[in-house]
Write a protein that holds these residues in place. Structure first.
Motif, PDB file in Angstrom:
ATOM      1  N   MET A 125       0.822  -1.210   0.000  1.00 40.58           N
ATOM      2  CA  MET A 125       0.000   0.000   0.000  1.00 40.58           C
ATOM      3  C   MET A 125       0.860   1.267   0.000  1.00 40.58           C
ATOM      4  SD  MET A 125      -3.414  -0.667   0.116  1.00 40.58           S
ATOM      5  CE  MET A 125      -4.276   0.596   1.073  1.00 40.58           C
ATOM      6  N   MET A 126       2.057   1.180   0.563  1.00 40.93           N
ATOM      7  CA  MET A 126       2.933   2.349   0.696  1.00 40.93           C
ATOM      8  C   MET A 126       3.840   2.563  -0.513  1.00 40.93           C
ATOM      9  SD  MET A 126       2.103   3.359   3.757  1.00 40.93           S
ATOM     10  CE  MET A 126       0.606   2.480   4.204  1.00 40.93           C
ATOM     11  N   VAL A 185      -4.969   9.382  -0.334  1.00 36.99           N
ATOM     12  CA  VAL A 185      -5.978   8.751   0.519  1.00 36.99           C
ATOM     13  C   VAL A 185      -5.636   7.267   0.569  1.00 36.99           C
ATOM     14  CG1 VAL A 185      -8.391   8.115   0.831  1.00 36.99           C
ATOM     15  CG2 VAL A 185      -7.822  10.388  -0.050  1.00 36.99           C
ATOM     16  N   ILE A 186      -5.449   6.746   1.770  1.00 31.82           N
ATOM     17  CA  ILE A 186      -5.210   5.323   1.977  1.00 31.82           C
ATOM     18  C   ILE A 186      -6.488   4.746   2.562  1.00 31.82           C
ATOM     19  CG2 ILE A 186      -3.725   3.603   3.094  1.00 31.82           C
ATOM     20  CD1 ILE A 186      -2.263   5.595   1.230  1.00 31.82           C
ATOM     21  N   SER A 187      -7.063   3.767   1.884  1.00 31.88           N
ATOM     22  CA  SER A 187      -8.367   3.265   2.326  1.00 31.88           C
ATOM     23  C   SER A 187      -8.341   1.781   2.646  1.00 31.88           C
ATOM     24  CB  SER A 187      -9.429   3.520   1.239  1.00 31.88           C
ATOM     25  OG  SER A 187     -10.653   2.907   1.602  1.00 31.88           O
ATOM     26  N   GLY A 188      -8.863   1.462   3.831  1.00 32.62           N
ATOM     27  CA  GLY A 188      -9.052   0.080   4.220  1.00 32.62           C
ATOM     28  C   GLY A 188     -10.521  -0.290   4.238  1.00 32.62           C
ATOM     29  N   LEU A 189     -11.346   0.494   3.562  1.00 35.60           N
ATOM     30  CA  LEU A 189     -12.795   0.266   3.588  1.00 35.60           C
ATOM     31  C   LEU A 189     -13.201  -0.889   2.679  1.00 35.60           C
ATOM     32  CD1 LEU A 189     -14.079   3.957   3.457  1.00 35.60           C
ATOM     33  CD2 LEU A 189     -13.701   2.523   5.476  1.00 35.60           C
ATOM     34  N   PRO A 190     -14.145  -1.714   3.114  1.00 32.86           N
ATOM     35  CA  PRO A 190     -14.595  -2.868   2.318  1.00 32.86           C
ATOM     36  C   PRO A 190     -15.697  -2.467   1.330  1.00 32.86           C
ATOM     37  CG  PRO A 190     -15.647  -2.922   4.464  1.00 32.86           C
ATOM     38  CD  PRO A 190     -14.760  -1.699   4.461  1.00 32.86           C
ATOM     39  N   PHE A 191     -15.316  -1.894   0.190  1.00 29.33           N
ATOM     40  CA  PHE A 191     -16.316  -1.405  -0.761  1.00 29.33           C
ATOM     41  C   PHE A 191     -17.238  -2.519  -1.262  1.00 29.33           C
ATOM     42  CE2 PHE A 191     -13.100   1.999  -1.167  1.00 29.33           C
ATOM     43  CZ  PHE A 191     -13.927   3.076  -0.869  1.00 29.33           C
TER      44      PHE A 191
END
Length: 196
Positions: free
Chosen positions: A31-32, A115-121
């Protein structure tokens, strides 16, 4: 302890906690990969959970870089507040990424580099996902990126409605294996869509 907390939160709120385990350090590294930490002044993280990605962001950022965490799970929010209480230029919001424009205004953040997202879309309601992605695309600077991970390619087409370019990488050393989407939008597309 963190794994148990994650498991309990997943059992209780499976639509907003997307996995039974925190993300692996390998997924965190993936992610980085595309972040230019020397230039980034403002970074937002959606759904930081127990702080796996947050820890890496803090290790790599410049001391002046401002990081804003947005977490709507109360237990995770409390954990993050305690875990990172001594960090400078780190702000933790108990709220939803749907209201990200309000959150950045509240903290005087003029734009976002990443924007770093860990949301479960895949499990969020479509209306919620749409608002989050639309608002995120508005606050990103012209060469900014929205970086998220998903466990399938199912939502790639949906996410591409908000960004003109998506680079995909796969991380097998995660449970379950995950895809990292690095999303950006050309300046021409931004001007046509939002009249900036």
């Amino acid at each position: 302890m963190k794994r148990l907390l994650f498991l309990f939160q997943y059992i209780g709120k499976p639509r907003t906690v997307g996995s039974i385990l925190p993300s692996s350090r390998f997924l965190g590294d993936k992610m980085m990969e595309g972040i230019d930490f020397k230039k980034a002044k403002y970074i937002i993280e959606y759904g930081p959970g127990t702080g796996v990605f947050t820890k890496k962001l803090l290790e790599k950022r410049s001391p002046e870089t401002i990081i804003l965490l947005v977490e709507q799970n109360k237990e995770f929010y409390s954990l993050l507040k305690e875990k990172f209480k001594d960090e400078r230029n780190l702000f933790i919001v108990y709220g939803s990424a749907e209201n990200i424009i309000e959150h950045v205004r509240e903290y005087g953040v003029p734009y976002i580099d990443y924007v770093i997202s860990g949301l479960p879309f895949a499990s969020l309601p479509k209306s919620v996902s749409t608002k989050i992605l639309l608002e995120s695309s508005k606050i990103l600077k012209k060469d900014g990126e929205f970086i998220t991970f998903q466990y399938t390619m199912y939502k790639k087409k949906f996410i591409k409605q908000f960004f003109t370019k998506i680079d995909v990488k796969r991380e097998l050393r995660n449970v379950p294996p995950a895809y990292v989407f690095s999303c950006s939008m050309s300046q021409n597309s931004r001007e046509e869509s939002y009249g900036v």
